[in-house]
Motif scaffolding. Structure first.
Motif, PDB file in Angstrom:
ATOM      1  N   LEU A 175       0.626  -1.865   0.309  1.00  0.00           N
ATOM      2  CA  LEU A 175       0.271  -0.161   0.112  1.00  0.00           C
ATOM      3  C   LEU A 175       1.003   1.532   0.100  1.00  0.00           C
ATOM      4  N   VAL A 176       2.395   1.009   0.477  1.00  0.00           N
ATOM      5  CA  VAL A 176       3.160   1.996   1.007  1.00  0.00           C
ATOM      6  C   VAL A 176       3.411   2.667  -0.495  1.00  0.00           C
ATOM      7  N   HIS A 177       3.793   1.647  -1.403  1.00  0.00           N
ATOM      8  CA  HIS A 177       4.196   1.525  -2.780  1.00  0.00           C
ATOM      9  C   HIS A 177       3.044   2.338  -3.559  1.00  0.00           C
ATOM     10  N   GLY A 178       2.612   1.840  -3.606  1.00  0.00           N
ATOM     11  CA  GLY A 178       1.232   1.948  -4.950  1.00  0.00           C
ATOM     12  C   GLY A 178       0.574   3.608  -4.287  1.00  0.00           C
ATOM     13  N   CYS A 179       1.352   4.199  -2.964  1.00  0.00           N
ATOM     14  CA  CYS A 179       0.488   5.979  -2.888  1.00  0.00           C
ATOM     15  C   CYS A 179       1.877   6.413  -3.154  1.00  0.00           C
ATOM     16  N   ALA A 180       3.339   6.101  -3.078  1.00  0.00           N
ATOM     17  CA  ALA A 180       4.428   6.578  -3.478  1.00  0.00           C
ATOM     18  C   ALA A 180       4.160   6.617  -5.092  1.00  0.00           C
ATOM     19  N   ALA A 181       4.235   5.355  -5.727  1.00  0.00           N
ATOM     20  CA  ALA A 181       4.174   5.345  -7.181  1.00  0.00           C
ATOM     21  C   ALA A 181       3.355   6.222  -7.591  1.00  0.00           C
ATOM     22  N   VAL A 182       1.716   6.581  -6.698  1.00  0.00           N
ATOM     23  CA  VAL A 182       0.680   7.650  -7.620  1.00  0.00           C
ATOM     24  C   VAL A 182       0.851   8.620  -7.281  1.00  0.00           C
ATOM     25  N   LEU A 183       2.270   9.486  -5.826  1.00  0.00           N
ATOM     26  CA  LEU A 183       2.134  10.669  -5.798  1.00  0.00           C
ATOM     27  C   LEU A 183       3.111  10.886  -6.221  1.00  0.00           C
ATOM     28  N   TYR A 185       6.550  10.381  -4.786  1.00  0.00           N
ATOM     29  CA  TYR A 185       7.063  10.122  -3.234  1.00  0.00           C
ATOM     30  C   TYR A 185       6.229   9.512  -2.017  1.00  0.00           C
ATOM     31  N   TRP A 186       6.684   9.399  -1.202  1.00  0.00           N
ATOM     32  CA  TRP A 186       5.906   8.716   0.238  1.00  0.00           C
ATOM     33  C   TRP A 186       6.110  10.672   0.849  1.00  0.00           C
ATOM     34  N   PRO A 187       4.768  10.323   1.604  1.00  0.00           N
ATOM     35  CA  PRO A 187       4.648  11.338   2.345  1.00  0.00           C
ATOM     36  C   PRO A 187       5.405  11.399   3.838  1.00  0.00           C
ATOM     37  N   GLY A 188       5.322  10.124   4.005  1.00  0.00           N
ATOM     38  CA  GLY A 188       6.028   9.611   5.372  1.00  0.00           C
ATOM     39  C   GLY A 188       4.876   9.452   6.024  1.00  0.00           C
ATOM     40  N   TRP A 189       3.212   9.464   5.731  1.00  0.00           N
ATOM     41  CA  TRP A 189       2.545   8.998   7.004  1.00  0.00           C
ATOM     42  C   TRP A 189       2.032   7.915   7.602  1.00  0.00           C
ATOM     43  N   GLY A 190       2.969   8.242   8.792  1.00  0.00           N
ATOM     44  CA  GLY A 190       2.728   7.413  10.008  1.00  0.00           C
ATOM     45  C   GLY A 190       3.871   6.463   9.892  1.00  0.00           C
TER      46      GLY A 190
END
Length: 299
Positions: A175-183, A185-190
């Motif tokens: 899920l973190v990977h998917g969010c980073a791919a869409v955005l 970068y990874w914002p660091g949410w938690g």
């Protein structure tokens, strides 16, 4: 270079000494280093270069630096690319991943050459920093490093986690990977702080497959099996991110390296520690590192 006092201290540590801050230019940014003074009376002490966990600033390791110095070791702590005083912050423009983090280790060692020459030198990594240090040794077998210490490190392969945590690690990492791919970068949410999508991509690949990805066209998985540098591998009781089993799994890949595998237990520390809080009561681990260094062949 600038000198700054660091006020971090713990009840069982001496106040952390001043350090000199320096920077290594990398790919249009810079890697920040905290260069602590040599232990008193030991100008040729072995040097430990510390690489932090994902999203953790070098300043967090001030108590550990003090403990290592008390154990007779010189200390440099780096900020991982994009974290702390290292720049730039990860963004959609960031293109780096594990290969670049491993390259940063080599660049820092080169920058420290005047201080390291003639001395025993050890890479010490925590979590992601440990993976970066190991991958540097794997991708650059000519590097002159005498020992590798892995503290609270592991390959986060989902099948190595106990019980119900397995599926949580698998689904969470992807899920973190998917969010980073869409955005972008990874914002660091938690979790993990702000990260480049390439770092998250490579971390999620390891979590999903149990293998290191190919890096710059090199089979990193095979290269890790060729590492011959002596290794100290320390896992920590109640580590929520890299429990004992994940470090066991990583050590199983180091078929050519002599390994000293130990566990840092509640009985030894006297308090309950985890993936991060071991740093605040790290004298026993610093003593382990010093004992490991003392047994390395002299340079």
């Amino acid at each position: 270079m600038t000198s700054r006092p660091d006020q971090n201290r713990t009840p069982d540590q001496n106040p952390t000494p001043e350090y000199e801050e320096s920077f290594v230019d990398r790919d249009g940014g810079r890697i920040a280093l905290r260069n602590y003074p040599d232990p008193v009376g030991a100008p040729e002490a072995p040097v430990v270069v510390v690489w932090p966990a994902m999203g953790v600033r070098a300043s967090y390791y001030a108590p550990f630096a003090a403990a290592l110095r008390s154990a007779g070791l010189a200390v440099v702590v780096a900020d991982l690319r994009g974290t702390g005083a290292s720049t730039p912050a990860p963004s959609r423009a960031s293109r780096y991943g594990y290969a670049e983090l491993a390259g940063d280790v080599g660049a820092v060692l080169e920058s420290l050459k005047p201080r390291l020459d003639g001395r025993t030198r050890i890479l010490l990594g925590h979590s992601l920093g440990g993976q970066a240090a190991l991958l540097h040794l794997a991708l650059d077998p000519t590097t002159q490093v005498d020992g590798l210490a892995l503290v609270a490190v592991g390959l986060p392969y989902w099948r190595t986690y106990p019980g119900r945590r397995r599926l949580a690690v698998l689904t969470g990492s992807q899920l973190v990977h998917g969010c980073a791919a869409v955005l972008g970068y990874w914002p660091g949410w938690g979790f993990g702080g702000r990260q480049a999508r390439g770092v998250i991509r490579d971390w999620a690949y390891a979590a999903r497959t149990g293998r290191f990805p190919r890096l710059d066209g090199v089979d990193a998985e095979a290269a890790v099996r060729q590492v011959r540098t002596p290794v100290l591998a320390v896992s920590v009781d109640h580590d929520q991110y890299t429990p004992h089993e994940t470090l066991d799994y990583l050590c199983d890949k180091l078929v050519a390296a002599p390994i000293r595998r130990t566990r840092h237990t509640v009985a030894e520390s006297g308090i309950r520690l985890d993936h991060f809080t071991w740093v605040r009561a790290s004298a026993p681990i610093a003593a382990r590192v010093a004992a490991f260094v003392a047994e390395l062949p002299p340079r």
